[in-house]
Design an enzyme around this catalytic site. Structure first.
Site, PDB file in Angstrom:
ATOM      1  CG  ASN A   9      42.299  36.491  36.891  1.00  0.00           C
ATOM      2  OD1 ASN A   9      42.590  36.123  35.752  1.00  0.00           O
ATOM      3  ND2 ASN A   9      41.741  35.692  37.788  1.00  0.00           N
ATOM      4  CD1 TRP A  10      41.676  41.528  32.533  1.00  0.00           C
ATOM      5  CD2 TRP A  10      42.518  41.433  30.457  1.00  0.00           C
ATOM      6  NE1 TRP A  10      42.056  42.800  32.176  1.00  0.00           N
ATOM      7  CE2 TRP A  10      42.574  42.775  30.910  1.00  0.00           C
ATOM      8  CE3 TRP A  10      42.994  41.141  29.182  1.00  0.00           C
ATOM      9  CZ2 TRP A  10      43.089  43.817  30.132  1.00  0.00           C
ATOM     10  CZ3 TRP A  10      43.507  42.177  28.401  1.00  0.00           C
ATOM     11  CH2 TRP A  10      43.550  43.497  28.868  1.00  0.00           C
ATOM     12  CE  LYS A  11      37.846  35.914  37.561  1.00  0.00           C
ATOM     13  NZ  LYS A  11      36.971  35.366  38.561  1.00  0.00           N
ATOM     14  CG  HIS A  96      42.111  32.382  40.465  1.00  0.00           C
ATOM     15  ND1 HIS A  96      40.803  31.928  40.445  1.00  0.00           N
ATOM     16  CD2 HIS A  96      42.050  33.728  40.598  1.00  0.00           C
ATOM     17  CE1 HIS A  96      39.994  32.984  40.561  1.00  0.00           C
ATOM     18  NE2 HIS A  96      40.729  34.078  40.648  1.00  0.00           N
ATOM     19  CD  GLU A  98      37.642  31.835  38.665  1.00  0.00           C
ATOM     20  OE1 GLU A  98      38.395  32.002  37.698  1.00  0.00           O
ATOM     21  OE2 GLU A  98      36.945  32.745  39.149  1.00  0.00           O
ATOM     22  CD  GLU A 168      41.754  36.324  44.279  1.00  0.00           C
ATOM     23  OE1 GLU A 168      41.511  37.396  43.738  1.00  0.00           O
ATOM     24  OE2 GLU A 168      41.745  35.236  43.670  1.00  0.00           O
ATOM     25  N   GLY A 174      33.659  37.006  42.382  1.00  0.00           N
ATOM     26  CA  GLY A 174      32.620  37.032  41.356  1.00  0.00           C
ATOM     27  C   GLY A 174      31.206  37.015  41.907  1.00  0.00           C
ATOM     28  CB  SER A 214      33.239  41.454  44.840  1.00  0.00           C
ATOM     29  OG  SER A 214      32.684  40.235  44.382  1.00  0.00           O
ATOM     30  N   GLY A 235      39.058  40.715  39.381  1.00  0.00           N
ATOM     31  CA  GLY A 235      38.533  39.936  38.266  1.00  0.00           C
ATOM     32  C   GLY A 235      37.615  40.791  37.398  1.00  0.00           C
ATOM     33  N   GLY A 236      36.315  40.676  37.641  1.00  0.00           N
ATOM     34  CA  GLY A 236      35.292  41.317  36.800  1.00  0.00           C
ATOM     35  C   GLY A 236      35.564  42.779  36.493  1.00  0.00           C
TER      36      GLY A 236
HETATM   37  C1  PEP Z   1      39.512  37.026  40.798  1.00  0.00           C
HETATM   38  O1  PEP Z   1      39.240  36.505  39.720  1.00  0.00           O
HETATM   39  O2  PEP Z   1      40.629  36.815  41.288  1.00  0.00           O
HETATM   40  C2  PEP Z   1      38.523  37.867  41.445  1.00  0.00           C
HETATM   41  C3  PEP Z   1      38.795  38.367  42.623  1.00  0.00           C
HETATM   42  O3  PEP Z   1      37.343  38.084  40.762  1.00  0.00           O
HETATM   43  P1  PEP Z   1      36.235  39.229  41.098  1.00  0.00           P
HETATM   44  O4  PEP Z   1      36.992  40.519  41.279  1.00  0.00           O
HETATM   45  O5  PEP Z   1      35.359  39.240  39.900  1.00  0.00           O
HETATM   46  O6  PEP Z   1      35.542  38.822  42.347  1.00  0.00           O
END
Ligand code: PEP
Length: 251
Positions: A9-11, A96, A98, A168, A174, A214, A235-236
């Protein structure tokens, strides 16, 4: 046998050029990853170009959200699931955390989006997960159960076969704080059990449940070793081709 899914997920990161460069850098690094489905979710404005440049590869493209509406209409700022399909998406991330936290996504709106994605013929990746305060209050399971029931309400077993669930825990997104493999397994087992109660054993057995929060090259293998963890939403660590490819190639 459930085929694992590793989704990035490049957000709201990357201008078009960088999105294309990252996708092209990733392509050869995951070309032999036949053990799993590999998905990236760039921003809307990069979807078409990235999807075109990845044609013929084993990388699939996902939207990060879609409208509750399926038809064209006066809905400024919205993008339908059909439009995502039109530009080459096979998946869409829905609800998601967010979006739940900052953009008023509810289980009800998520349910409408899941249905819209199914109508359009793309696969929803439906996100659920509890806040830290909810976990500390011993409510993690009931929160997840409510999100499952609300977001997937009214879906048939055939619909369910096209869905991917991403668990999640919000406190792990994050933050650098990953759920332990045992915490992830416990919740994934619970989710599968709830899907079995609502839609039967065969749907539950084939449902792919991803862990997100993470995930990094260093922890993916131990998460994937859990019997009910069928992949990851990253994500990251998905923003760089090198780290994401290491996650994809966890085996
Ligand atoms: C996400 O954005 O779905 C996520 C899990 O982010 P991260 O891996 O950065 O925690």
């Amino acid at each position: 046998m459930r085929k694992p899914v590793i989704a990035g997920n490049w957000k709201m990161y990357k201008l078009l050029d960088e999105a294309v460069q990252t996708a092209l850098a990733l392509k050869p690094l995951v070309a032999n990853a036949n053990h799993c489905d590999v998905i990236i979710a760039p921003v809307f404005t990069a979807l078409k170009t990235v999807a075109d440049r990845l044609e013929g590869s084993n990388l699939r493209v996902s939207g990060q959200d879609c409208s509750t509406q399926s038809d064209f209409g006066a809905h400024t700022g919205e993008v339908t699931a059909g439009m995502l399909k039109d530009v080459g998406c096979q998946y869409v991330i829905i609800a998601h955390s967010e979006r739940r936290q900052f953009y008023a996504e509810t289980d009800e709106s998520a349910n409408r989006k899941v249905r819209a994605a199914l109508v359009a013929g793309i696969r929803p990746i439906y996100c659920i997960g509890e806040l830290l305060s909810e976990r500390e209050a011993g409510r993690a399971e009931s929160v997840v159960e409510t999100q499952l029931n609300g977001g997937l309400q009214g879906l048939t077993p055939a619909d369910m076969e096209r869905i991917i669930i991403a668990y999640e825990p919000v406190w792990a997104i994050g933050t650098g704080k990953t759920a332990t493999p045992e915490q992830a397994q416990e919740m994934h087992g619970y989710i599968r059990h709830k899907v079995e109660e609502s839609h039967g054993k065969s749907v539950a057995d084939s449902m792919r449940i991803l862990y997100g929060g993470s995930v990094k090259p260093e922890n993916i293998a131990e998460l994937m070793a859990q019997p009910d963890v069928d992949g990851a939403l990253v994500g990251g660590a998905s923003l760089e081709a090198d780290s994401f490819s290491k996650i994809v190639n966890y085996k």
